[in-house]
Design a protein around this motif. Structure first.
Motif, PDB file in Angstrom:
ATOM      1  N   SER A   1      71.308 -21.191  20.926  1.00 13.17           N
ATOM      2  CA  SER A   1      69.913 -21.622  20.794  1.00 13.17           C
ATOM      3  C   SER A   1      69.348 -21.990  22.157  1.00 13.17           C
ATOM      4  O   SER A   1      68.203 -21.666  22.468  1.00 13.17           O
ATOM      5  CB  SER A   1      69.823 -22.807  19.830  1.00 13.17           C
ATOM      6  OG  SER A   1      70.370 -22.447  18.586  1.00 13.17           O
TER       7      SER A   1
ATOM      8  N   THR B   1      72.298 -24.800  14.258  1.00 11.11           N
ATOM      9  CA  THR B   1      71.490 -23.720  13.678  1.00 11.11           C
ATOM     10  C   THR B   1      72.169 -23.256  12.394  1.00 11.11           C
ATOM     11  O   THR B   1      73.326 -22.846  12.415  1.00 11.11           O
ATOM     12  CB  THR B   1      71.381 -22.537  14.651  1.00 11.11           C
ATOM     13  OG1 THR B   1      70.971 -23.044  15.912  1.00 11.11           O
ATOM     14  CG2 THR B   1      70.375 -21.522  14.156  1.00 11.11           C
TER      15      THR B   1
ATOM     16  N   ASP C   1      68.305 -15.725  16.614  1.00 11.31           N
ATOM     17  CA  ASP C   1      69.361 -16.695  16.910  1.00 11.31           C
ATOM     18  C   ASP C   1      70.092 -16.962  15.598  1.00 11.31           C
ATOM     19  O   ASP C   1      69.468 -17.271  14.592  1.00 11.31           O
ATOM     20  CB  ASP C   1      68.699 -17.964  17.456  1.00 11.31           C
ATOM     21  CG  ASP C   1      69.713 -19.068  17.696  1.00 11.31           C
ATOM     22  OD1 ASP C   1      70.906 -18.742  17.899  1.00 11.31           O
ATOM     23  OD2 ASP C   1      69.303 -20.240  17.674  1.00 11.31           O
TER      24      ASP C   1
END
Ligand SMILES: Nc1nc2c(ncn2[C@@H]2O[C@H](COP(=O)(O)OP(=O)(O)OP(=O)(O)O)[C@@H](O)[C@H]2O)c(=O)[nH]1
Ligand SMILES: [Mg+2]
Lengths: 622, 456
Positions: free
Chosen positions: B234, B255, B274
């Motif tokens: 990220s 994430t 991502d």
């Protein structure tokens, strides 16, 4: 008023097939010709068949036509052309004894009970409410008919040119016909003018033959007709000579005397059959052109000079020829000449060769802008059959482009409106690999028999051939040869060898492996097959072709399927193309002039783009 | 058939809500009547190709805006039909009110690409040009527009036509050999034949090879960032974007769902995704982790496989490179700020033949190089002069053309008969024809007559 079901005007190759086909379907037929002795005359070269034309003859035969039978009986040299160029383009060709040919056909025609031959000339066409109802003869007499087939060849307002000399004639020595053009024009048909030519005929006695190369036909001649069972025709030679620069110079110096070059001839001539003047002018780099000397009949003293078509003045023709070795003292029976004649734009016809505007009016042959005996005969057959179908209230017979060269021919005529005399080429057939001379009967016999054109006896022979073909094919795919024999066979023709046993059909896929080779190695035996030699030979050719060409055939069948839909989408007769704003203006104009019957026909009209076709297909649905 | 009537369509021609001026386009038989009616004028007041400054009124006669109306009469317009273009003030409200009044007057909302379709159907552009317009509408960036423009302006058409002509010439020789006696036609040597076919084939293959790039330029590329938890995926995304778009934390597993971000690299539209970290067990990357990332990797044109150097050096020759996905990937070693050059060398040595890029998402070191590397892999340079293939249908047609050309070239040596050879060449020609929506069959026969002395 006396009359016939079907009247055929003209006794050329189209007229003969038309009369025979209509008679075969049971109609009473009157064949009207200016001179009954010139029926089936070969007015140009003494040969039948040739590249793509040979295919047409085979197809005519498979549909019950007569040209192939007559050629087999009167041919004096037979040759299979293009043997090295691929199985789909193999084409049979024969030198023909012209005199024997016309006599043979005339005899057959007079033997047909329901055909009357009438020596007369048609001056006018009678109509009852846009339906043909009869003709007026030059005698003033009228004859009624339900269908009329016009096959007038080069006779409509025929005008012969030899240098500055002009002769009103349909062929040299035969009177032209007038009245029919005017009559058709008054019915609203559009006519145009075309030109064709023919070379001089030389006197055999005045040629020094020792200087010339001889060419013979094949040693294993093959017939045109599927019904010819055994075949051993004569093999008479032709000869070949060459022009040279001095000949060309003489022609160039006299070009101003050629009616084509001084603008006297307005008709459009065929590019594939250029006059010697054309060749010399358009290809100045070629130092020499071939001339083939062909006997006009067996032992004939009249020699046809194939390759020297011209309309120069007689004296210039002779002077040019006399410059060629062997021709020093040559004289001719008649000079070469050019002829202009009327034709009618064939897009005015349906795929059945019937006028789109006048019911019962059929046109076939040179009147549709074609050239060639074979092209004429093919159209005659279709027009004659459909003239009868109309009388009998049956569905018309028509062919698609993937079925036969006849289908390609007629589709080209009705969609493309030829501007020069139209001749068949294999290149015109986009599905060429499906249309082989060897499978013409497989493609057409069934249709011909159903239409009533093919007699039962021929049909039975065909069924026998078809079943033998499929049984041989299945045997070959099931029979395996041992690795040892296979490799012996393969090494004999310098092919790479295999490891295990191989089926015979796999072996046959190799270009150099033939049934003959299999037979040499004891893997195949034709002795037991229940067919006479010629039909058997056809079957064996087809066996090899269906194996060797399997991949290509499949590819073409996929292409056919893709286009089929357009050909099956019909366009209503009343469809108003002019009001379709989504069509390009050129397409609108062309389409409303030609009025195609199907979307497929529309797509083949020049000026109609694929996007017009896309738009049209949308419009037809809505 | 007069029951078929063409509708009049209307749509906003400029992006909605963007810019100071909005353009509304009306096309169809009633375009002029609609313009006259909304401006309370007579159709005669509009002259073709003239702009008219006028107020527009809604259905109740209330003035909407002061606008410029330009009239293009059929067939001299973009679509070939009557076309009205209204330039109004921008924003959302005014254009929407104008559209609404047009609908109330019987106009239909244009379907996407419908103006172009009409232009095509009216013969205003050929098929490939029309398709380029559709691409142009989709194109997200400037090079995308430039590429579409090259196709639309006919450069592509010219190129294809050049190839068609070469095949027509080639076929003319073959067809003449098939249709005329041998003495009449100068036969081509096998070598000359091969040279011609290979020449065309080369150009076709060249075009085909531009498709990946061309497609990405129009439709964008997808770059997926994968790697173990907490390696800085990220952070890397934020570093590339130079903004704090994604939440970053010291806790592994920050994430959870994939995050998609639009970005441009060298004018190429790129979607960067991502992903959640792939769990790493003691010895190797877990199969389960891979399968989670897999759905993203399947869409990817390029993977950025991120590692951080605090873990032992990864073996990049392993797994992904030989994975069935076969994706191109760039090995990225993050947190380079934490190691000495010595350690870095060690790292390079141990990562076998792949040369990883060293970056620091924290300091920004190496990020520019990484972005360049991504750009070069996705859209190789030198896109100015060459034509890029952008359209799936063109790609399809050219692939079929290439296949048939391959068969034809092979057939020159393996005893394929001439009539079958002609079939392959004809098939390749018709594949080219269908790109432009034309046919060639008559050209071949005409070409034979104009080139050779054929016939007796
Ligand atoms: N020193 C240093 N720290 C970094 C760098 N890049 C990321 N970090 C730190 O590493 C930690 C993890 O960063 P993230 O970007 O959240 O990592 P991630 O790979 O997205 O983690 P998950 O989403 O949990 O899988 C954060 O504390 C970052 O500040 C770098 O280049 N140098
Ligand atoms: Mg993260």
């Amino acid at each position: 008023m006396s009359g016939y079901d079907v009247i055929v005007v003209g006794g050329g190759h189209a007229g003969v097939e038309a009369a025979l086909a209509a008679a075969r379907l049971g109609c009473s037929v009157g064949l009207i010709t200016i001179d009954s002795h010139s029926i089936a005359r070969m007015s140009c070269n003494p040969a039948i068949g040739g590249l793509a034309k040979g295919h047409l003859v085979r197809e005519i035969d498979a549909l019950g036509g007569f040209m192939g039978v007559a050629a087999d009986s009167t041919g004096i040299q037979f040759k299979m052309l293009n043997k090295s160029k691929g199985r789909a383009v193999w084409s049979p060709r024969a030198q023909i004894d012209k005199r024997a040919y016309e006599a043979f056909v005339q005899k057959h025609l007079t033997s047909i009970r329901n055909v009357d031959i009438l020596q007369s000339e048609v001056k006018d066409i009678l109509l009852t409410r846009q339906n043909v109802s009869g003709v007026v003869l030059s005698s003033g007499e009228t004859l009624s008919c339900r269908s009329l087939v016009l096959t007038c060849g080069t006779f409509l307002n025929g005008l012969i040119h030899v240098g500055a000399r002009k002769i009103h004639a349909g062929r040299m020595g035969e009177e032209a016909s007038d009245g029919i053009t005017e009559s058709l024009v008054s019915l609203g048909l559009r006519s145009g003018r075309l030109k064709t030519g023919t070379p001089p005929r030389l006197n055999r006695e005045t040629i020094n033959w020792s200087a010339m190369k001889k060419i013979y036909g094949d040693h294993d001649p093959r017939p045109f007709s599927f019904s010819t069972q055994t075949f051993s025709p004569p093999n008479e030679p032709c000869h070949i000579v060459n022009t040279h620069p001095l000949v060309h110079e003489l022609i160039l110096n006299n070009l101003h005397l050629s009616p084509i070059y001084c603008g006297e001839i307005k008709g459009v001539g065929p590019r594939y059959c250029p006059s010697i003047e054309d060749k010399v002018v358009r290809f100045p780099d070629k130092a020499s052109h071939h001339i083939f000397l062909e006997p006009e009949w067996s032992g004939s003293n009249q020699i046809y000079t194939n390759g020297f078509s011209t309309s120069l003045p007689e004296a210039v023709q002779l002077a040019a020829l006399q410059l060629i070795p062997g021709f020093e003292k040559v004289s001719f029976f008649r000079p070469g000449y050019a002829i202009e004649y009327d034709f009618f734009f064939p897009s005015q016809l349906s795929g059945a060769l019937q006028s789109k505007d006048v019911s019962g009016l059929f046109l076939a042959g040179q009147i549709n802008g074609t050239s060639g005996y074979e092209e004429a005969a093919a159209q005659g057959l279709v027009a004659g059959a459909n003239a009868a179908n109309l009388v009998l209230d049956r569905e018309p017979l028509s062919f698609s482009r993937d079925q036969c060269y006849i289908g390609v021919l007629i589709d080209d005529l009705v969609t493309k409106d030829t501007r020069e005399p139209y001749r068949m080429f294999t290149a015109r057939a986009e599905f060429r690999l499906l249309l082989r001379h060897t499978n013409a009967d497989l493609r057409l016999s069934e249709i011909g028999h159903q239409a009533g054109l093919v007699p039962d006896a021929s049909y039975e022979l065909f069924l026998k051939k078809a079943s033998l073909l499929s049984s041989i094919l299945s045997d070959l795919s099931q029979t395996a040869a041992s690795a040892a024999t296979t490799n012996q066979l393969l090494s004999s023709v310098l092919e790479s060898t295999v490891n295990g046993s191989t089926t015979l059909s796999t072996l046959l896929k190799r270009p150099v492996v033939s049934l003959n080779l299999l037979q040499d190695f004891g893997l195949f035996n034709t002795a037991s097959f229940p067919l006479p030699p010629m039909p058997l030979q056809d079957v064996l050719d087809e066996v090899e072709t269906s194996i060797k060409y399997a991949g290509y055939i499949k590819q073409q069948q996929i292409q056919v399927a893709r286009l089929k839909r357009n050909d099956q989408t019909t366009i209503p007769r009343s469809f108003d193309f002019l009001s379709c704003r989504s069509l390009s203006s050129e397409a609108r104009e062309k389409l409303s002039l030609i009025r195609p019957e199907t979307l497929g026909q529309a797509s083949r009209i020049s000026g109609v783009s694929p996007s017009d076709v896309a738009a049209l297909s949308v419009l037809l649905v809505s | 058939m007069s029951s078929f009537s063409v509708s009049t369509i209307v749509a906003l021609a400029t992006p909605s809500g963007v810019g100071g001026i909005a353009v509304i386009r009306i096309s169809g038989p009633r375009a002029l009547d609609v313009a006259a009616s909304v401006s309370q004028k007579s159709p005669a007041d509009f002259k073709p190709r003239h702009a008219l400054f006028t107020p527009l009124f809604d259905a109740r006669g209330v003035e909407i805006d002061q606008v410029v109306v330009t009239y293009f009469s059929s067939p001299n317009s973009y679509t070939g039909e009557h076309v009205i273009e209204i330039s109004s003030h921008g924003g959302y409200v005014v254009p929407q009110r104008i559209l609404k009044v047009c609908f109330s007057l019987g106009c239909e909302p244009a379907m996407p690409g419908e103006f172009t379709k009409r232009a095509f159907l009216n013969g205003k552009m050929d098929l490939s040009q029309a398709e380029a317009v559709a691409d142009l509408i989709c194109a997200k960036t400037d090079i995308g527009r430039a590429t579409s423009y090259k196709i639309m302006s006919g450069q592509f058409t010219n190129l294809i036509n050049g190839l068609r002509q070469q095949l027509i010439d080639f076929l003319s020789v073959i067809e003449a050999e098939l249709d005329f006696e041998p003495t009449e036609v100068p036969a081509l040597s096998a070598k000359e034949r091969l040279k011609c076919l290979e020449g065309v084939h080369g150009t076709v293959s060249g075009l085909l090879s531009t498709y990946e790039t061309g497609r990405r330029i129009i439709h964008g590329a997808i770059v997926v960032i994968i790697g173990s938890p907490n390696v800085g995926k990220s952070s890397l995304l934020n570093a590339i974007l130079s903004e704090e778009r994604v939440i970053v934390s010291t806790t592994p597993g920050t994430t959870r769902d994939a995050i998609e971000v639009q970005y441009q690299i060298n004018g190429l539209p790129v979607q960067i995704i991502d992903t959640a970290g792939i769990h790493e067990t003691e010895d190797t990357i877990e199969a389960r982790g891979l399968s989670i990332a897999r759905s993203f990797m399947d869409k990817a044109d390029l993977l950025l496989w991120v590692h951080d150097n605090t873990t032992p050096a990864p073996d990049f020759s392993f797994n992904l490179q030989t994975s069935p996905y076969g994706h191109t990937f760039i090995p990225v070693i993050n947190k380079v700020d934490l190691i000495s050059p010595q350690q870095k060398r060690l790292y390079i040595k141990s990562s076998s033949h792949m040369s990883p890029l060293f970056v620091s998402a924290l300091t920004g070191a190496g990020i520019a190089d990484l972005v360049d590397a991504v750009g070069n892999l996705l859209a190789p340079a030198s896109t100015d002069s060459e034509i890029l293939l952008t359209n799936a249908r063109h790609y399809e047609c050219l692939s079929r053309c290439s296949e048939s050309l391959h068969l034809a070239s092979a057939g020159l040596n393996d005893g394929t008969p001439l009539d079958a050879l002609a079939l392959h060449v004809r098939t390749s020609l018709s594949s080219l024809d269908s790109i432009l929506g034309v046919t060639s069959s008559d050209d071949i026969i005409n070409n034979i007559f104009s080139t050779f002395c054929v016939g007796k």
